[in-house]
Design an enzyme around this catalytic site. Structure first.
Site, PDB file in Angstrom:
ATOM      1  N   GLY A  95      18.109  65.265  74.460  1.00 40.27           N
ATOM      2  CA  GLY A  95      18.474  64.034  74.555  1.00 40.27           C
ATOM      3  C   GLY A  95      18.830  63.728  76.025  1.00 40.27           C
ATOM      4  O   GLY A  95      18.125  64.137  76.819  1.00 40.27           O
ATOM      5  N   LYS A 152      24.743  67.012  70.056  1.00 39.22           N
ATOM      6  CA  LYS A 152      25.992  66.547  69.782  1.00 39.22           C
ATOM      7  C   LYS A 152      26.831  67.390  68.829  1.00 39.22           C
ATOM      8  O   LYS A 152      26.122  68.089  68.143  1.00 39.22           O
ATOM      9  CB  LYS A 152      25.973  65.062  69.073  1.00 39.22           C
ATOM     10  CG  LYS A 152      25.628  64.052  70.008  1.00 39.22           C
ATOM     11  CD  LYS A 152      26.829  63.283  70.974  1.00 39.22           C
ATOM     12  CE  LYS A 152      26.093  62.282  71.595  1.00 39.22           C
ATOM     13  NZ  LYS A 152      27.235  61.241  72.193  1.00 39.22           N
ATOM     14  N   ASN A 173      30.435  69.060  74.434  1.00 41.90           N
ATOM     15  CA  ASN A 173      32.021  68.822  74.555  1.00 41.90           C
ATOM     16  C   ASN A 173      32.492  69.142  73.187  1.00 41.90           C
ATOM     17  O   ASN A 173      31.879  69.352  72.189  1.00 41.90           O
ATOM     18  CB  ASN A 173      32.127  67.317  74.794  1.00 41.90           C
ATOM     19  CG  ASN A 173      32.146  66.994  76.469  1.00 41.90           C
ATOM     20  OD1 ASN A 173      32.225  67.856  77.216  1.00 41.90           O
ATOM     21  ND2 ASN A 173      31.766  65.795  76.415  1.00 41.90           N
ATOM     22  N   ALA A 188      24.271  62.001  82.512  1.00 39.68           N
ATOM     23  CA  ALA A 188      22.841  61.811  82.167  1.00 39.68           C
ATOM     24  C   ALA A 188      22.841  60.542  81.046  1.00 39.68           C
ATOM     25  O   ALA A 188      23.690  60.562  80.277  1.00 39.68           O
ATOM     26  CB  ALA A 188      22.267  63.227  81.552  1.00 39.68           C
ATOM     27  N   LYS A 215      39.143  71.092  79.134  1.00 39.33           N
ATOM     28  CA  LYS A 215      38.331  69.942  79.025  1.00 39.33           C
ATOM     29  C   LYS A 215      38.741  69.236  77.660  1.00 39.33           C
ATOM     30  O   LYS A 215      38.277  67.892  77.799  1.00 39.33           O
ATOM     31  CB  LYS A 215      36.566  70.566  78.882  1.00 39.33           C
ATOM     32  CG  LYS A 215      35.515  69.533  78.885  1.00 39.33           C
ATOM     33  CD  LYS A 215      35.428  68.709  80.162  1.00 39.33           C
ATOM     34  CE  LYS A 215      34.305  67.531  80.052  1.00 39.33           C
ATOM     35  NZ  LYS A 215      33.180  68.053  79.703  1.00 39.33           N
ATOM     36  N   ASN A 271      38.309  59.995  75.851  1.00 41.24           N
ATOM     37  CA  ASN A 271      37.475  59.545  74.864  1.00 41.24           C
ATOM     38  C   ASN A 271      37.865  58.412  73.782  1.00 41.24           C
ATOM     39  O   ASN A 271      37.360  57.204  73.709  1.00 41.24           O
ATOM     40  CB  ASN A 271      36.576  60.576  74.195  1.00 41.24           C
ATOM     41  CG  ASN A 271      36.069  61.398  75.280  1.00 41.24           C
ATOM     42  OD1 ASN A 271      36.377  61.425  76.530  1.00 41.24           O
ATOM     43  ND2 ASN A 271      34.431  61.674  74.929  1.00 41.24           N
ATOM     44  N   ASN A 304      37.125  54.159  81.950  1.00 40.60           N
ATOM     45  CA  ASN A 304      37.894  55.376  82.279  1.00 40.60           C
ATOM     46  C   ASN A 304      39.268  55.119  83.080  1.00 40.60           C
ATOM     47  O   ASN A 304      40.246  55.555  82.846  1.00 40.60           O
ATOM     48  CB  ASN A 304      37.056  56.863  82.561  1.00 40.60           C
ATOM     49  CG  ASN A 304      36.198  57.038  81.497  1.00 40.60           C
ATOM     50  OD1 ASN A 304      36.181  56.523  80.400  1.00 40.60           O
ATOM     51  ND2 ASN A 304      35.561  58.148  81.924  1.00 40.60           N
ATOM     52  N   SER A 308      31.571  58.602  76.925  1.00 34.24           N
ATOM     53  CA  SER A 308      30.777  58.873  75.867  1.00 34.24           C
ATOM     54  C   SER A 308      30.868  58.362  74.403  1.00 34.24           C
ATOM     55  O   SER A 308      30.302  57.884  73.877  1.00 34.24           O
ATOM     56  CB  SER A 308      30.188  60.354  75.415  1.00 34.24           C
ATOM     57  OG  SER A 308      31.515  61.216  75.301  1.00 34.24           O
ATOM     58  N   GLU A 366      31.916  62.137  68.528  1.00 37.62           N
ATOM     59  CA  GLU A 366      32.198  63.552  68.348  1.00 37.62           C
ATOM     60  C   GLU A 366      33.828  63.670  68.177  1.00 37.62           C
ATOM     61  O   GLU A 366      34.305  64.626  68.511  1.00 37.62           O
ATOM     62  CB  GLU A 366      31.861  64.186  69.670  1.00 37.62           C
ATOM     63  CG  GLU A 366      30.351  64.214  70.048  1.00 37.62           C
ATOM     64  CD  GLU A 366      30.067  65.071  71.297  1.00 37.62           C
ATOM     65  OE1 GLU A 366      30.129  64.851  72.479  1.00 37.62           O
ATOM     66  OE2 GLU A 366      29.309  66.272  70.853  1.00 37.62           O
TER      67      GLU A 366
HETATM   68  N1  LIG Z   1      25.221  62.804  78.288  1.00 40.02           N
HETATM   69  C1  LIG Z   1      26.202  63.449  79.304  1.00 40.02           C
HETATM   70  O1  LIG Z   1      26.559  62.721  80.397  1.00 40.02           O
HETATM   71  C2  LIG Z   1      26.945  64.532  78.871  1.00 40.02           C
HETATM   72  C3  LIG Z   1      27.683  65.122  80.016  1.00 40.02           C
HETATM   73  C4  LIG Z   1      28.606  66.126  79.780  1.00 40.02           C
HETATM   74  C5  LIG Z   1      28.680  66.893  78.144  1.00 40.02           C
HETATM   75  N2  LIG Z   1      27.965  66.046  77.442  1.00 40.02           N
HETATM   76  C6  LIG Z   1      27.879  66.661  75.927  1.00 40.02           C
HETATM   77  O2  LIG Z   1      26.558  67.211  75.805  1.00 40.02           O
HETATM   78  C7  LIG Z   1      26.354  66.946  74.291  1.00 40.02           C
HETATM   79  C8  LIG Z   1      25.134  66.230  74.155  1.00 40.02           C
HETATM   80  O3  LIG Z   1      25.236  64.904  74.663  1.00 40.02           O
HETATM   81  P1  LIG Z   1      24.143  63.679  74.944  1.00 40.02           P
HETATM   82  O4  LIG Z   1      24.734  62.559  75.672  1.00 40.02           O
HETATM   83  O5  LIG Z   1      23.072  64.316  75.585  1.00 40.02           O
HETATM   84  O6  LIG Z   1      23.852  63.434  73.368  1.00 40.02           O
HETATM   85  P2  LIG Z   1      22.347  62.804  72.881  1.00 40.02           P
HETATM   86  O7  LIG Z   1      22.655  62.404  71.631  1.00 40.02           O
HETATM   87  O8  LIG Z   1      21.653  62.073  73.902  1.00 40.02           O
HETATM   88  O9  LIG Z   1      21.190  64.305  72.771  1.00 40.02           O
HETATM   89  C9  LIG Z   1      21.218  65.005  71.943  1.00 40.02           C
HETATM   90  C10 LIG Z   1      20.089  65.148  71.163  1.00 40.02           C
HETATM   91  O10 LIG Z   1      19.961  66.422  70.276  1.00 40.02           O
HETATM   92  C11 LIG Z   1      18.776  65.853  69.569  1.00 40.02           C
HETATM   93  N3  LIG Z   1      19.055  66.779  68.212  1.00 40.02           N
HETATM   94  C12 LIG Z   1      20.018  66.996  67.541  1.00 40.02           C
HETATM   95  N4  LIG Z   1      19.810  67.832  66.490  1.00 40.02           N
HETATM   96  C13 LIG Z   1      18.490  68.157  66.673  1.00 40.02           C
HETATM   97  C14 LIG Z   1      17.445  68.829  65.978  1.00 40.02           C
HETATM   98  N5  LIG Z   1      17.812  69.923  64.853  1.00 40.02           N
HETATM   99  N6  LIG Z   1      16.279  69.230  66.359  1.00 40.02           N
HETATM  100  C15 LIG Z   1      15.677  68.612  67.269  1.00 40.02           C
HETATM  101  N7  LIG Z   1      16.619  67.682  68.214  1.00 40.02           N
HETATM  102  C16 LIG Z   1      17.963  67.314  67.766  1.00 40.02           C
HETATM  103  C17 LIG Z   1      19.211  64.415  69.228  1.00 40.02           C
HETATM  104  O11 LIG Z   1      17.898  63.812  68.532  1.00 40.02           O
HETATM  105  C18 LIG Z   1      19.379  63.826  70.533  1.00 40.02           C
HETATM  106  O12 LIG Z   1      18.365  63.394  71.155  1.00 40.02           O
HETATM  107  C19 LIG Z   1      27.560  66.382  73.665  1.00 40.02           C
HETATM  108  O13 LIG Z   1      28.469  67.533  73.120  1.00 40.02           O
HETATM  109  C20 LIG Z   1      28.098  65.652  74.983  1.00 40.02           C
HETATM  110  O14 LIG Z   1      29.614  65.504  74.781  1.00 40.02           O
HETATM  111  C21 LIG Z   1      26.931  64.882  77.601  1.00 40.02           C
HETATM  112  C1  LIG Z   2      34.735  63.380  81.230  1.00 40.73           C
HETATM  113  C2  LIG Z   2      34.167  62.290  80.281  1.00 40.73           C
HETATM  114  C3  LIG Z   2      35.282  61.942  79.405  1.00 40.73           C
HETATM  115  C4  LIG Z   2      33.962  61.041  81.322  1.00 40.73           C
HETATM  116  O1  LIG Z   2      33.724  60.131  80.752  1.00 40.73           O
HETATM  117  C5  LIG Z   2      33.051  62.621  79.680  1.00 40.73           C
HETATM  118  O2  LIG Z   2      33.257  64.056  79.035  1.00 40.73           O
HETATM  119  C6  LIG Z   2      32.663  61.729  78.386  1.00 40.73           C
HETATM  120  O3  LIG Z   2      32.332  60.603  78.696  1.00 40.73           O
HETATM  121  O4  LIG Z   2      32.782  62.469  77.427  1.00 40.73           O
END
Ligand SMILES: NC(=O)c1ccc[n+]([C@@H]2O[C@H](COP(=O)([O-])OP(=O)(O)OC[C@H]3O[C@@H](n4cnc5c(N)ncnc54)[C@H](O)[C@@H]3O)[C@@H](O)[C@H]2O)c1
Ligand SMILES: CC(C)(CO)[C@@H](O)C(=O)[O-]
Length: 304
Positions: free
Chosen positions: A9, A73, A97, A122, A178, A186, A196, A248, A260
């Site tokens: 994702g 997620k 997370n 991202a 974290k 959140n 935030n 998020s 989450e």
């Molecule tokens: N997006 C960010 O900037 C960011 C930053 C730090 C931490 N995180 C953490 O990273 C994790 C992902 O966040 P995200 O924002 O990328 O979420 P997201 O929903 O954009 O991405 C997760 C992806 O996984 C895919 N998926 C789930 N199960 C699947 C399966 N069985 N087969 C194929 N695809 C599958 C979903 O379709 C989705 O596209 C979360 O725990 C989030 O809290 C995200």
């Molecule tokens: C650090 C954080 C709270 C910043 O928005 C990020 O982990 C989020 O959004 O989940």
């Protein structure tokens, strides 16, 4: 190095795209994003600009690679673990997370599970296009803490691809720190619909601080040395450095997606209960977010 990124994702596509500059990467995700990447490649934009061509598939079964990076997620971790179990990896790294992801992965996989935190931002803009909204860093290490040549090797691979990465021997503390930040920011920003930075004072800031303090107290009950001051300092730092961000969880609520909360506020409540601790702020926040999810049909009535 051969790397599978399971959960293509936002975060998975950004990191998988960067890794694809130096390594053989397979993204596991869902259509239409996967189909677009497979047909036309992946575009990275904003703070990092590039075009790369990783492999991409919607079928994560039976894959064989040096490392599997998990970026689904937290509520999808169990399903991801069951799928990864059909493959073969020298190591698995969670960059998710919330609490409990590494334990769920380890319950299904024979290889070492590394824990990691990601402060990159991202956002999946369109199928085949992910933007980097913030350049941060990856910190990774053994889930239980300590030194690990495997962690060094994985971190080197990330570093070679231009991803700021360092190894840490105190991942239990870092994961709880974290969690304190996420528990403070959140649900409060999601429910109040504020950025935030709005948590930098006043009554709303007090709610965030209370949630973070409760998380630190729970961490100590779990045997993890995280002081209230350290948790509050981490919270204040992130509030300041991500002041303009929509968290998020706020993004999930505003787009009608499941959150989450179970791996954040809910995890604090569950772990605190194991030690007979009351965590009223986290309990209230978890109840409010879960109530919203239930009102949207995003969770079964049977869920707590
Ligand atoms: N997006 C960010 O900037 C960011 C930053 C730090 C931490 N995180 C953490 O990273 C994790 C992902 O966040 P995200 O924002 O990328 O979420 P997201 O929903 O954009 O991405 C997760 C992806 O996984 C895919 N998926 C789930 N199960 C699947 C399966 N069985 N087969 C194929 N695809 C599958 C979903 O379709 C989705 O596209 C979360 O725990 C989030 O809290 C995200
Ligand atoms: C650090 C954080 C709270 C910043 O928005 C990020 O982990 C989020 O959004 O989940």
């Amino acid at each position: 190095m051969e790397i599978v990124v399971f959960g293509a994702g936002s975060l998975g596509s950004l990191l998988g795209g960067l890794l694809a500059r130096e390594h053989e990467v397979t993204l596991v995700g869902r259509d239409p994003h996967v189909r677009t990447v497979a047909e036309s490649g992946l575009v990275l934009s904003n703070r990092v600009a590039d075009s790369v061509n990783p492999d991409a598939t919607t079928d994560g079964r039976g894959l064989d690679a040096d490392v599997a990076v998990v970026t689904v997620k937290s509520y999808d971790t169990e399903q991801a673990a069951r799928t990864l179990e059909t493959g073969s990896f020298d190591a698995v790294l969670s960059l998710q997370n919330g609490l409990g992801n590494e334990e769920r992965l380890a319950a299904h996989l024979d290889c070492p599970v590394l824990a990691g935190t990601a402060t990159y931002g991202a956002r999946l803009v369109d199928p085949g296009h992910v933007e980097c909204t913030g350049v941060g860093e990856i910190v990774l290490g053994p889930t239980e803490g300590g030194a690990s040549t495997l962690a060094d090797h994985v971190a080197e691979a990330f570093d070679d691809a231009g991803i700021r990465t360092r190894v840490a021997g105190d991942m239990p503390r870092r994961l709880w720190e974290k969690l304190a930040v996420n528990a403070g920011i959140n649900p409060v920003t999601a429910l109040a619909r504020v950025r935030n930075g709005a948590l930098d004072g006043g009554p709303i800031g007090g709610v965030a601080r209370s949630a973070a303090r409760e998380t630190a107290r729970t961490a100590r009950a779990e045997g993890v040395e995280l002081s209230d001051d350290a948790a509050l300092e981490a919270l204040e730092t992130v509030i300041e450095t991500t002041a303009e961000n929509r968290s998020s969880m706020r993004q999930d609520i505003e787009t009608g997606r499941r959150t989450e909360v179970d791996a954040v506020s809910g995890a604090v409540v569950d772990r605190a209960a194991d030690h007979g601790l009351d965590v009223p702020t986290n309990e209230t926040l978890a109840g409010l977010v879960r109530g919203w999810e239930r009102s949207q049909g995003l969770r079964e009535e049977s869920y707590q």
